[in-house]
Structure formats: structure tokens, C-alpha cells
Write a protein that holds these residues in place. Structure first.
Motif, short mmCIF file in Angstrom:
data_model
loop_
_atom_site.label_atom_id
_atom_site.label_comp_id
_atom_site.label_asym_id
_atom_site.label_seq_id
_atom_site.Cartn_x
_atom_site.Cartn_y
_atom_site.Cartn_z
N MET A 118 0.83 -1.21 0.00
CA MET A 118 0.00 0.00 0.00
C MET A 118 0.86 1.26 0.00
SD MET A 118 -3.47 -0.82 2.13
CE MET A 118 -2.88 -1.77 3.51
N LEU A 119 1.87 1.31 0.88
CA LEU A 119 2.69 2.53 0.94
C LEU A 119 3.38 2.79 -0.39
CD1 LEU A 119 4.32 2.29 4.49
CD2 LEU A 119 2.66 4.00 3.72
N LYS A 120 3.92 1.75 -1.00
CA LYS A 120 4.61 1.94 -2.28
C LYS A 120 3.66 2.37 -3.39
CE LYS A 120 8.22 -0.44 -3.44
NZ LYS A 120 9.50 -1.14 -3.50
N GLY A 121 2.36 2.14 -3.19
CA GLY A 121 1.36 2.60 -4.16
C GLY A 121 0.67 3.89 -3.73
N GLY A 122 1.23 4.57 -2.72
CA GLY A 122 0.71 5.88 -2.32
C GLY A 122 -0.44 5.87 -1.33
N VAL A 123 -0.77 4.69 -0.78
CA VAL A 123 -1.83 4.63 0.22
C VAL A 123 -1.22 4.92 1.59
CG1 VAL A 123 -3.50 3.11 1.39
CG2 VAL A 123 -3.19 2.97 -1.09
N THR A 124 -1.69 5.99 2.24
CA THR A 124 -1.13 6.35 3.55
C THR A 124 -2.05 5.95 4.69
OG1 THR A 124 -2.07 8.55 3.28
CG2 THR A 124 0.26 8.28 2.68
N THR A 125 -3.31 5.62 4.37
CA THR A 125 -4.26 5.17 5.40
C THR A 125 -5.07 4.01 4.86
OG1 THR A 125 -4.58 7.39 6.32
CG2 THR A 125 -6.28 5.80 6.81
N TYR A 126 -5.27 2.98 5.69
CA TYR A 126 -6.21 1.93 5.28
C TYR A 126 -7.20 1.66 6.40
CZ TYR A 126 -3.64 -1.78 7.91
OH TYR A 126 -3.06 -2.57 8.87
N ASN A 127 -8.41 1.27 5.98
CA ASN A 127 -9.49 0.96 6.92
C ASN A 127 -9.74 -0.55 6.83
OD1 ASN A 127 -11.68 1.55 8.68
ND2 ASN A 127 -13.11 1.54 6.96
N ASP A 128 -9.44 -1.23 7.92
CA ASP A 128 -9.39 -2.69 7.89
C ASP A 128 -10.53 -3.32 8.68
OD1 ASP A 128 -7.46 -4.70 6.88
OD2 ASP A 128 -7.42 -5.38 8.95
N MET A 129 -10.86 -4.55 8.31
CA MET A 129 -11.79 -5.37 9.10
C MET A 129 -11.22 -6.78 9.08
SD MET A 129 -15.58 -6.72 8.12
CE MET A 129 -16.46 -5.18 8.09
N TYR A 130 -10.80 -7.25 10.26
CA TYR A 130 -10.28 -8.62 10.29
C TYR A 130 -10.17 -9.08 11.74
CZ TYR A 130 -8.33 -12.38 7.40
OH TYR A 130 -8.16 -13.56 6.70
N PHE A 131 -9.29 -10.04 11.98
CA PHE A 131 -9.17 -10.63 13.32
C PHE A 131 -7.74 -10.44 13.84
CE2 PHE A 131 -12.17 -13.01 10.65
CZ PHE A 131 -13.33 -12.65 11.29
N PHE A 132 -7.55 -10.64 15.12
CA PHE A 132 -6.25 -10.44 15.77
C PHE A 132 -5.67 -9.07 15.39
CE2 PHE A 132 -6.39 -15.15 14.91
CZ PHE A 132 -6.60 -15.55 16.22
N GLU A 133 -6.51 -8.03 15.50
CA GLU A 133 -6.10 -6.71 15.01
C GLU A 133 -5.01 -6.04 15.86
OE1 GLU A 133 -6.79 -6.53 11.85
OE2 GLU A 133 -8.15 -4.86 11.69
N ASP A 134 -4.77 -6.55 17.08
CA ASP A 134 -3.62 -6.01 17.84
C ASP A 134 -2.34 -6.23 17.05
OD1 ASP A 134 -4.55 -4.94 20.41
OD2 ASP A 134 -5.29 -6.97 20.78
N ALA A 135 -2.22 -7.42 16.44
CA ALA A 135 -1.01 -7.73 15.65
C ALA A 135 -0.93 -6.80 14.44
CB ALA A 135 -1.04 -9.19 15.20
N ALA A 136 -2.09 -6.53 13.81
CA ALA A 136 -2.11 -5.60 12.66
C ALA A 136 -1.69 -4.20 13.10
CB ALA A 136 -3.50 -5.57 12.04
N GLY A 137 -2.17 -3.78 14.28
CA GLY A 137 -1.84 -2.45 14.80
C GLY A 137 -0.35 -2.30 15.06
#
Ligand code: ZN
Length: 438
Positions: A118-137
Motif C-alpha cells: 500500500m505505501l509503495k502505491g501511495g496509500v497512507t491510510t487503510y481501513n481494515d476489518m479482520y481478526f487479531f487486530e492487535d497484531a495488525a496495529g
């Protein structure tokens, strides 16, 4: 003259402010994570200087792109099962694979790859929905991307919880862990009206209100979902959520494909933000969201990639191009979804619909610096008459040269500065070997 941490110049600066101005030979002065000044280079550089100056020649500068609907960790299922009907794809491939492989370590490694892409494609923010989100954070923070992370809620068991109440407890704990973080915003994410009972949806809404965080849900993605909701509750999905008191401006609804005029009116009236995920919708043959009609009614529509298992990339520039072209064809009107509107959907509106529009989404004095620089010195971007046109119709993810998130350069001359790219790709290969049983 005041010394600042960074000055970023552009031959064309698109601040995406209220006036949608275009500043020819513009500059942004940044100190810490804040934007101090935006304007013509000769004025900004009269008042500020910096050891870190990005020269503007051949560059377009704009706010970072916002991906308003994804399941970032699903990059590890990229290309794992394609060309199948949605129900077979989900029931026979994706859900069994998730149940077998998901763990905090899987999420951490997979999300790291997603952040890199995402960063290499210019995305600076993403809105996620998934599980074990502490690890994603944790890994998103380490890599330096901004994220709104939704702890997923379902009625049926999965590897992360056994019951709706356990998902809700996990979500509350997750929100409390991340509530005051600078770049991670926690949110509550009940999956959909067909996977969450009215009781679970009402509890999710109450929890979001109590904790003062946004809501993220899939809504009216398939014709099957509409039929099923009519059968169970006698109402269409948007009407059903309205009846539960779920809809308001804190809600981001992904897809909204099978919505009728009265439902579009409801979305507009309640201020619900929509994430349009055209490439996923096309690939799964889910249908076409009536985006031109939603925009005409005043619904704020943003852009999302959905998970990489159904896209198969996390490329918002490509979503912009597909969105702009497809809706012209569908409405038989080439004037709808003009390039400027589509850039707005991918930047300021994106930030607004996920509840962080007061901080990012445009390049304005006092806002936080999430900024990208596109290099136009390429055959497919020459010559240039209109910067908006190039971004939507001609630019590629690989044209993104510099990415700043929260005042920090995280992609410099197309390379990630915060982690080893080769190591991230190596981890992906190791996981795919394991998933294939090699
Ligand atoms: Zn989704």
C-alpha cells in the motif's frame, strides 16, 4: 526564516482543499507531523527553509490515498483461489484456509506485506476489518502507515472467538488498547447483516457509541444478501439497519451494490459513508454499485480495494481508474465521475468517511502531513495538461516516489525506509510454502 523538518515542492500541488485548488509550482512546509504552510513555492520558501527539501520539477504532490475497505492480512491468500462464485470461494476456500492458518503471527507477517504494497502505491491510510487486530496495529505502527482497524464480529465461531459475545469482548479490549494512539484508530466491525443477528448488530452499535469509535460493515454486497435479509426480516439490508437504529455518520458501509433509490436516500439522510470496491465487485461478479446515483443524492462515496484474495492487489490508483471509466460506461455518460471527483473520493472523502477527516485527507495548514509525491518524468505521463487527469487515467503505483505519513518519510525514492523489503517478500514465500504443504 524559520527552519522546518521538511519542505516538499511540486510542479503541481493538489491540496484537495474545499476549493479543489491546483497550485502550480507549489510547496508544503512541515514541522514535526504538522503542515505549517501551503502555497506557491516562492512564498513558502521565503519564510521557511529545511535540510530536507524535495524539489518540485516533474512532480505532482497530493494527499496520501485512503483505502477505505480492506482485509489487509488476506494478501497471503492472493491468487490462492480465483475464478469462482462468491459462495464457493468463501465457503470452500477462504473460510477453511482462514480457520487453518490465522494466528497473530500470520496477521503480523501478512499485514507487513500489505503495508509495504500500500505505501509503495501511495496509500497512507487503510481501513481494515479482520481478526487479531492487535497484531495488525503493532506491525502497521512499526512500518509507519496510518490505519483504522476494525475488530471483526460474527455470530459463528472462528479461530479468534467462539461466540458473538466473545468477539464483542475482544473488540472492546482491542479498542481500549489503541484508543489514544497517534496513527492507529480502533473501530468496531460487525461483518454483515447476514452474519450478525439484530442483537449482535445492536450490541456492536452500543459499544461503538460507548467507546466513541467508528463502525465498519459490509452492506448489500450481493443479490443473495438482499434476498436472505428480505426472507429473514422482511426488509432490504439498508432498511433493516435503519430499523435497528444502526445508521449514522459514524458508519462506513462497504459495497452498497444492491441498493434501491429509497435506500440511497436513507444512506444520504443518515450521513453513512460508502466504500466502493469496484475491482473486487467485478472479479466476484457481485454487480455494480450505483455510484453516480449515490453521488447525485449526496452520499459520500470513497474507494476501497477489499481483500487481496478478491482483487488481487491493494492498488487505489487502479481502483480510481476503473471506477472513473466503468461508471461512465454504465451511465452512458462520460461526464460523470470526472477525474477531480475521483481524486477527492480517494483522498479527503476517504479520510472523512472513516472519521479522521479532521486530521488528514487534504494538505492544509494545521493538518497532519500524510503526503505523496508522484514522478511525472515518465513516457506514460508526458506531456501534462491536467494533473487530476494523469493521476486517474495514466499514473501507476510504481510512479509513486515519496510517501510521508505523520510527518515521516516512509517511502523514499520508491523504497521503504522503515523495514527490509526483501525480508518481507521472503516471509511471504515461506508462508505460501507452508500453506501449499511444501
Ligand atoms: Zn470486504
Amino acid at each position: 526564516m524559520q527552519k522546518v523538518d521538511h519542505i516538499i515542492c511540486g510542479e503541481y500541488l493538489l491540496p484537495m482543499d474545499e476549493a479543489l485548488s491546483v497550485i502550480k509550482d507549489g510547496a508544503v512546509a512541515i514541522n514535526g507531523n504538522k503542515i505549517l504552510e501551503v502555497g506557491p513555492s516562492h512564498e513558502v520558501c521565503k519564510r521557511y527553509f529545511s535540510d530536507n527539501l524535495i524539489k518540485g520539477e516533474g512532480k505532482i504532490v497530493l494527499p496520501g490515498l485512503v483505502n477505505t475497505h480492506t482485509h489487509a492480512a488476506m494478501v497471503y491468500f492472493r491468487g490462492f483461489a480465483d475464478d469462482l462464485p462468491l459462495s464457493e470461494w468463501l465457503n470452500n476456500h477462504i473460510w477453511p484456509a482462514e480457520n487453518k492458518w490465522l494466528s497473530p503471527q500470520f496477521i503480523s507477517d501478512a499485514v507487513e506485506l500489505a503495508c509495504l504494497e500500500m505505501l509503495k502505491g501511495g496509500v497512507t491510510t487503510y481501513n481494515d476489518m479482520y481478526f487479531f487486530e492487535d497484531a495488525a496495529g503493532e506491525v502497521s505502527k512499526k512500518i509507519g502507515i496510518r490505519a483504522v482497524l476494525g475488530s471483526g464480529i460474527l455470530d459463528f465461531p472462528s479461530v479468534s472467538a467462539k461466540s458473538a459475545d466473545e468477539y464483542l469482548d475482544n473488540a472492546e479490549r482491542f479498542v481500549n488498547n489503541w484508543k489514544n494512539d497517534e496513527i492507529i484508530t480502533p473501530c468496531i466491525a460487525p461483518h454483515a447483516v447476514y452474519t450478525c443477528s439484530p442483537e449482535t448488530l445492536i450490541k456492536s452499535k452500543a459499544m461503538a457509541e460507548k467507546l466513541n469509535v467508528p463502525l465498519h460493515i459490509h452492506l448489500s454486497e450481493t443479490e443473495w444478501e438482499v434476498g436472505e435479509t428480505l426472507k429473514r426480516y422482511g426488509k432490504r439490508p439498508v432498511e433493516h439497519l435503519e430499523g435497528l437504529g444502526f445508521l449514522d455518520k459514524t458508519v462506513l458501509a462497504a459495497h452498497c451494490i444492491w441498493v434501491q433509490d429509497n435506500e440511497i436516500e436513507l444512506l444520504a439522510k443518515r450521513g453513512v459513508g460508502v466504500s466502493h470496491c469496484i475491482e473486487s465487485n467485478l472479479k466476484l461478479a457481485s454487480g455494480f454499485a450505483p455510484v453516480a446515483a449515490m453521488l447525485a443524492q449526496g452520499v459520500k462515496v470513497s474507494l476501497g480495494t477489499d481483500g487481496a484474495a478478491s482483487n488481487n492487489d491493494l492498488n487505489i490508483l487502479s481502483e480510481m481508474s476503473t471506477t472513473a471509466k466503468l461508471h461512465k460506461a454504465l451511465s452512458k455518460n462520460p461526464t460523470v465521475l470526472d477525474a477531480r471527483t475521483v481524486v477527492l473520493m480517494a483522498t479527503r472523502w476517504g479520510a472523512e468517511v472513516i472519521g479522521i477527516g479532521n486530521k488528514v485527507g487534504s494538505i492544509e495548514k494545521g493538518k497532519i502531513a500524510d503526503i505523496i509525491v508522484i514522478n511525472m518524468s515518465k513516457p506514460h505521463l508526458s506531456p501534462l495538461y491536467n494533473a487530476y487527469s494523469h493521476i486517474v487515467y495514466a499514473a501507476m503505483a510504481s510512479d509513486v516516489e515519496t510517501v510521508m505519513v505523520n510527518g515521516k518519510i516512509v517511502v523514499d525514492e520508491t523504497h521503504l525506509t522503515t523495514a527490509d523489503e526483501a525480508e518481507i517478500l521472503h516471509k511471504a514465500k515461506k508462508w505460501s510454502d507452508k500453506i501449499c504443504g511444501n
